[in-house]
Motif scaffolding. Structure first.
Motif, PDB file in Angstrom:
ATOM      1  N   GLU A 127       1.989   7.499   7.921  1.00 19.91           N
ATOM      2  CA  GLU A 127       0.781   7.007   8.593  1.00 19.91           C
ATOM      3  C   GLU A 127       1.108   6.610  10.029  1.00 19.91           C
ATOM      4  N   TRP A 128       2.207   5.869  10.187  1.00 23.59           N
ATOM      5  CA  TRP A 128       2.635   5.466  11.534  1.00 23.59           C
ATOM      6  C   TRP A 128       2.909   6.678  12.421  1.00 23.59           C
ATOM      7  N   PHE A 129       3.613   7.676  11.886  1.00 23.17           N
ATOM      8  CA  PHE A 129       3.975   8.836  12.702  1.00 23.17           C
ATOM      9  C   PHE A 129       2.739   9.637  13.101  1.00 23.17           C
ATOM     10  N   ALA A 130       1.802   9.803  12.179  1.00 27.57           N
ATOM     11  CA  ALA A 130       0.569  10.523  12.502  1.00 27.57           C
ATOM     12  C   ALA A 130      -0.218   9.796  13.590  1.00 27.57           C
ATOM     13  N   GLU A 131      -0.280   8.472  13.498  1.00 22.45           N
ATOM     14  CA  GLU A 131      -0.975   7.698  14.530  1.00 22.45           C
ATOM     15  C   GLU A 131      -0.245   7.785  15.870  1.00 22.45           C
ATOM     16  N   LEU A 132       1.082   7.805  15.825  1.00 19.30           N
ATOM     17  CA  LEU A 132       1.871   7.931  17.053  1.00 19.30           C
ATOM     18  C   LEU A 132       1.559   9.245  17.764  1.00 19.30           C
TER      19      LEU A 132
END
Length: 235
Positions: free
Chosen positions: A44-49
């Motif tokens: 989730e964090w990487f996709a948002e990044l």
């Protein structure tokens, strides 16, 4: 020798994405397990990044990838009502700079180098002091140059990122083949005139929809993908 793949001009240079394509981001999961109690929050964090890096470019603004990474971690924490400390952000940045290579990377790079291709990298991450992430992973000696989008202050898949690589090497974009495990990266590279070679790492798959450019080469193993590139370019 294999014949050139029909319809493709042979390329001289293979451009590699770094994060997740060459280096294993699953090694970040213990941090997300500790902070959120769920290692899958890393995805989730990487996709948002990626979303917010591209948003900054579309908006004509720029913040270095590392700063965005820390900011997005704090944002995800706020979304989940989980406090994020400065130490958590510092640990994330340290882990990003020390990710190991996937097992298939060195053999694949060796094949391409031995076939006569020039190998370079193009990453959204800014330049880092020595030892670099590629040096720590034991991969730096395979590459003649390492490029960062920090030089143009636009994130991939903006065409200026791929054009920067070509212009710096005194080449055209159709002299390049972009290797990435993110389809948005190969789509951008192909739109800029490069060949696209897509690596289906876990959680990264093709998007088959009308108008979406499909990569010239695809595999779930970088050694096999490299062999396809060698065969398709008549080397």
């Amino acid at each position: 020798m294999p014949d050139q793949k029909p319809g493709l001009k042979p390329v001289s240079t293979i451009v590699f994405d770094v994060n997740e394509t060459l280096l294993d981001i699953t090694t970040l999961e213990p941090l997300f397990q500790r902070v959120f109690g769920d290692p899958s929050v890393m995805r989730e964090w990487f996709a948002e990044l990626i979303l917010y890096s591209q948003t900054m470019t579309l908006s004509g603004r720029y913040t270095p990838f590392g700063a965005l990474a820390g900011g997005v971690l704090q944002m995800v924490g706020a979304n989940k009502d989980v406090p994020i400390t400065d130490d958590d952000v510092a640990e994330l940045k340290s882990l990003i700079g020390s990710m190991p290579a996937h097992a298939d990377v060195a053999p694949a790079l060796r094949k391409l180098r031995d076939a006569g291709f020039q190998l370079v990298t193009l990453t959204n991450s800014p330049p880092s002091p020595a030892p670099s992430p590629l040096e720590k992973a034991g991969l730096a000696d395979f590459f003649e140059r390492s490029f960062s989008i920090d030089d143009v202050e636009k994130f991939k898949p903006h065409p200026a990122t791929y054009q920067m690589v070509a212009e710096t090497l005194d080449l055209q974009t159709d002299d390049l083949c972009m290797v990435a495990c993110h389809l948005w990266d190969t789509i951008g590279a192909q739109a800029a005139g490069c060949q696209g070679a897509f690596l289906t790492r876990p959680n990264n798959n093709l998007l088959e929809a009308e108008g979406v450019p499909q990569p010239h080469f695809r595999s779930d193993d970088l050694v096999d993908l490299s062999e396809q590139i060698i065969a398709g370019n008549g080397s």
